[in-house]
Every structure is written in C-alpha cells, then in structure tokens.
Write a protein that holds these residues in place. Structure first.
Motif, PDB file in Angstrom:
ATOM      1  N   ILE A 107      26.233  92.108 -38.831  1.00  0.00           N
ATOM      2  CA  ILE A 107      27.175  91.314 -38.046  1.00  0.00           C
ATOM      3  C   ILE A 107      26.415  90.108 -37.499  1.00  0.00           C
ATOM      4  N   TYR A 108      26.998  88.933 -37.670  1.00  0.00           N
ATOM      5  CA  TYR A 108      26.336  87.692 -37.300  1.00  0.00           C
ATOM      6  C   TYR A 108      27.211  86.892 -36.340  1.00  0.00           C
ATOM      7  N   PRO A 109      26.598  85.998 -35.582  1.00  0.00           N
ATOM      8  CA  PRO A 109      27.401  85.126 -34.716  1.00  0.00           C
ATOM      9  C   PRO A 109      28.199  84.130 -35.553  1.00  0.00           C
ATOM     10  N   ALA A 110      29.068  83.401 -34.891  1.00  0.00           N
ATOM     11  CA  ALA A 110      29.927  82.442 -35.579  1.00  0.00           C
ATOM     12  C   ALA A 110      29.101  81.355 -36.265  1.00  0.00           C
ATOM     13  N   VAL A 111      29.567  80.946 -37.434  1.00  0.00           N
ATOM     14  CA  VAL A 111      28.987  79.823 -38.164  1.00  0.00           C
ATOM     15  C   VAL A 111      29.937  78.650 -38.008  1.00  0.00           C
ATOM     16  N   GLU A 112      29.418  77.466 -37.700  1.00  0.00           N
ATOM     17  CA  GLU A 112      30.313  76.334 -37.527  1.00  0.00           C
ATOM     18  C   GLU A 112      31.105  76.092 -38.805  1.00  0.00           C
ATOM     19  N   GLN A 113      32.354  75.674 -38.624  1.00  0.00           N
ATOM     20  CA  GLN A 113      33.310  75.627 -39.721  1.00  0.00           C
ATOM     21  C   GLN A 113      32.819  74.794 -40.900  1.00  0.00           C
ATOM     22  N   LYS A 114      32.137  73.700 -40.642  1.00  0.00           N
ATOM     23  CA  LYS A 114      31.740  72.826 -41.745  1.00  0.00           C
ATOM     24  C   LYS A 114      30.630  73.434 -42.605  1.00  0.00           C
TER      25      LYS A 114
END
Length: 231
Positions: A107-114
């Motif tokens: 499980i990983y933190p959010a990745v920026e959308q771009k």
C-alpha cells in the motif's frame, strides 16, 4: 479531471501537463504485456483506516480483498488517494496483511495525477474489486450508478479492468466495451483464468476506445453543437 490524459494520449505515452495546463512532456507507459508485473492487480482510490467507525470508513475494507487475492498468489497493490486516511495510519491499519504477505501486498501513498498513469501501467490489471460491508449504510444509487475516475486512469494506462458486480454502471461499461471482466470475489480463481485468456482482446479494445469513442477530438463538433443549441 485536471490531469486525466485518457482523451489526449498517443498509444504508448501519457501526456504530462505543467501547472498551467500546457503540455510539457510525455511519459512512456508499459504497453507490452511482457514488461508488466505478472499476476499483478493495482487499486487506486479512497482507502480508509480499518479502525474507523462504520459510518466513516469506505464501504469496502480492502484488507478483505487483499486476503482473497494474495491467497491465490496474485500481487495486490493499493495507491491511496489524497482523500484517504493518513498514510502512516493506513500502514498501521493494514500492518497484519503487510506482514503476512510482504511479497504480495503493498500500500502506497497517493501519486500525483500527472504521474499516476505511468506508475500504474506496469501492473497487469486495474481493480474495481470490492467486498461491500453489508452493515455500511451507503446509498444504493451510489453503488449502482457511480463510475469512479480510476476507471479512466486504468484505460489510460492500458490496463484491463476487474470489477465486482455491485457497481452496476461500472460493470455494465466494462461488459459493453469488453475491456475487462466482472466477477464475484468468491469465484475469482475461475474467472481470472478466462480474463487471462482474453487479455489481448481486452488490450486491443482499450486501444480502440482511446482512439475512437473515448477520444475527445472525435466529439468536439458534438460538444460545439450542444453549446450552440443552448446558447
């Protein structure tokens, strides 16, 4: 969708935008099955702390999905969204699954959308798999009619989609365009074999969708006519 690139993409690259919305670079995506992590499934989106009260957490607690998938030796990876519980809380909450299956679950933190589409393109399938908690008080309309942004990220990243049938609009879209398969988690082992056999078909269907029905440039005149009619 400030950085969604589904409608603007070349077949093997995701267009990257700067903060002003200008095209600044292209980022390759993994568009060959041999380059992907085999037997891997990625989920992106909201994930809640498992210890939260029922009225606050997601209708699916993804540890149950994880247990099911990794028990069948599928790699299951979650990229939480910006709206998820704090990442350190998620790590503590999912520590049992992480410890028991260190090679199969992450499980990983959010990745920026771009950057997201490039990041997830190395996996084999995009997950819309849920195991709805029947005690969770959630609108039936939401379950039946919602189609999450994640679906379009998966298509942008050339990932066939696996979904459970509760999310009817999503399931119907997957079946209509033949871009993945809909299954009950209890029958996952049998149905995934069929999905693997049809993988190249799904892949070709996604390429066609991106080029045609889901390509914004093919619909500009329709949008123009709509605005013209209501102006």
């Amino acid at each position: 969708f400030p950085y969604t690139t589904l409608f603007r993409s070349e077949m093997s690259a995701a267009i990257i935008y700067d903060e002003k919305g200008n095209e600044s670079a292209t980022m390759a995506i993994y568009n060959d099955l041999k380059d992907k992590i085999q037997n891997s499934i990625v989920h992106i989106g909201y994930v809640s702390n498992l210890s939260l009260p029922k009225h606050l957490y997601s209708p699916t607690q993804f540890d149950k999905v994880a247990h099911k998938l990794v028990s069948l030796e599928y790699k299951y990876t979650i990229y939480s969204s910006l709206w998820s519980s704090k990442y350190d809380e998620l790590l503590k909450s999912y520590s049992f699954v992480l410890t028991k299956y260190p090679d199969l679950f992450n499980i990983y933190p959010a990745v920026e959308q771009k950057k997201l589409n490039h990041t997830i393109s190395k996996y084999q399938y995009g997950s819309y798999l849920h195991q709805i908690d029947k005690e969770y008080d959630i609108s039936a309309a939401y379950i039946q009619n919602s189609v999450g942004n994640k679906l379009f990220n998966y298509l942008e990243a050339l990932l066939p989609v696996l979904s459970t049938p509760e999310f009817k609009s999503t399931a119907n879209l997957i079946k209509r365009y033949n871009i993945g398969t809909v299954m009950d988690l209890d029958n996952f082992d049998d149905i995934i074999k069929k999905a693997n056999d049809n993988y190249e078909i799904y892949f070709d269907k996604i390429l066609n969708l991106r080029k045609n029905q889901f390509n914004i440039f093919n619909h500009i005149q329709k949008l123009y006519d709509i605005y013209k009619d209501i102006a």
